[in-house]
Write an enzyme that holds these catalytic residues in place. Sequence first.
Site, PDB file in Angstrom:
ATOM      1  N   ARG A 279       0.854  -1.185   0.000  1.00  0.00           N
ATOM      2  CA  ARG A 279       0.000   0.000   0.000  1.00  0.00           C
ATOM      3  C   ARG A 279       0.888   1.232   0.000  1.00  0.00           C
ATOM      4  O   ARG A 279       1.555   1.541   0.997  1.00  0.00           O
ATOM      5  CB  ARG A 279      -0.935  -0.011   1.215  1.00  0.00           C
TER       6      ARG A 279
ATOM      7  N   ALA B 181     -10.600  -7.786  -0.651  1.00  0.00           N
ATOM      8  CA  ALA B 181     -11.440  -6.583  -0.600  1.00  0.00           C
ATOM      9  C   ALA B 181     -11.310  -5.815  -1.909  1.00  0.00           C
ATOM     10  O   ALA B 181     -10.374  -6.019  -2.683  1.00  0.00           O
ATOM     11  CB  ALA B 181     -11.018  -5.688   0.569  1.00  0.00           C
TER      12      ALA B 181
ATOM     13  N   GLU C 166     -14.297 -10.104  -5.792  1.00  0.00           N
ATOM     14  CA  GLU C 166     -12.979  -9.870  -5.206  1.00  0.00           C
ATOM     15  C   GLU C 166     -12.363 -11.156  -4.674  1.00  0.00           C
ATOM     16  O   GLU C 166     -11.154 -11.370  -4.788  1.00  0.00           O
ATOM     17  CB  GLU C 166     -13.076  -8.822  -4.097  1.00  0.00           C
TER      18      GLU C 166
ATOM     19  N   GLU D 278      -8.792 -12.176  -6.208  1.00  0.00           N
ATOM     20  CA  GLU D 278      -7.607 -12.080  -5.344  1.00  0.00           C
ATOM     21  C   GLU D 278      -7.153 -13.418  -4.778  1.00  0.00           C
ATOM     22  O   GLU D 278      -5.972 -13.564  -4.432  1.00  0.00           O
ATOM     23  CB  GLU D 278      -7.873 -11.099  -4.206  1.00  0.00           C
TER      24      GLU D 278
ATOM     25  N   GLU E 243      -1.344  -5.743  -7.303  1.00  0.00           N
ATOM     26  CA  GLU E 243      -1.939  -7.033  -6.964  1.00  0.00           C
ATOM     27  C   GLU E 243      -1.091  -8.207  -7.443  1.00  0.00           C
ATOM     28  O   GLU E 243      -1.269  -9.332  -6.977  1.00  0.00           O
ATOM     29  CB  GLU E 243      -3.349  -7.137  -7.530  1.00  0.00           C
TER      30      GLU E 243
END
Length: 212
Positions: free
Chosen positions: A73, A85, A102, A106, A153
């Site tokens: 992040r 998320a 999601e 993910e 990601e």
Amino acid sequence: MTEPEFEIEDTPESWPVLKSRVLAEGGISAYHEDLVRMVDGTEARRQYTTHHGAVGVIVLDEDGRMLTLRQYRHPVRRLLWELPAGLLDQPGEPPLAAAERELYEEAHLQAAEWRVLVDYFNSSGTSDEATRIFVARGISEADGEQFARQGEEAGIVVRWIPLAEMVERVLDGRVGTSSMVSAVCALQVALTRPGGWDSLRPADAPWPARPF
């Protein structure tokens, strides 16, 4: 003097906005300034961001372990352990469908059972961003091809950890995203109250912050 009785429940309210302007716009948010009349008649400027909102999922397997993802992040310059998320940025997509998407993208997983765990405003003094956290059980590998992750990601790391261990990591400060803190603490409490899993709201429960 006796104070009036109030139900302890968040309720809609909107004070008069005398002027409003957009200061800046980005890909997922905009920065606004409003001139607002206060309850005492004075006027004050309030700056805040508007945001699509988001959903997250705390995923439980049959052994009481939960799924967590490590992701970079940039604003906080950290690798954070998070829940699956994502944003509510697809027009007309219900929150549950967004959460299912999601989880597939993910972690390449799907779930047979879903409940609403908790809803919250991320930072109500500076943003209208709202998040709904689901809890999912009956986990299996998703149908179809693995989703091709890109950008930040692409570096996602997936791990399973006992829920009780993640609670300890939250309480001692080793894990600290808002969704993780809210989810693991809420679920730890929810599973010990009468009804446990069945006491949680259904997956399509109303969400006043983001009606659907």
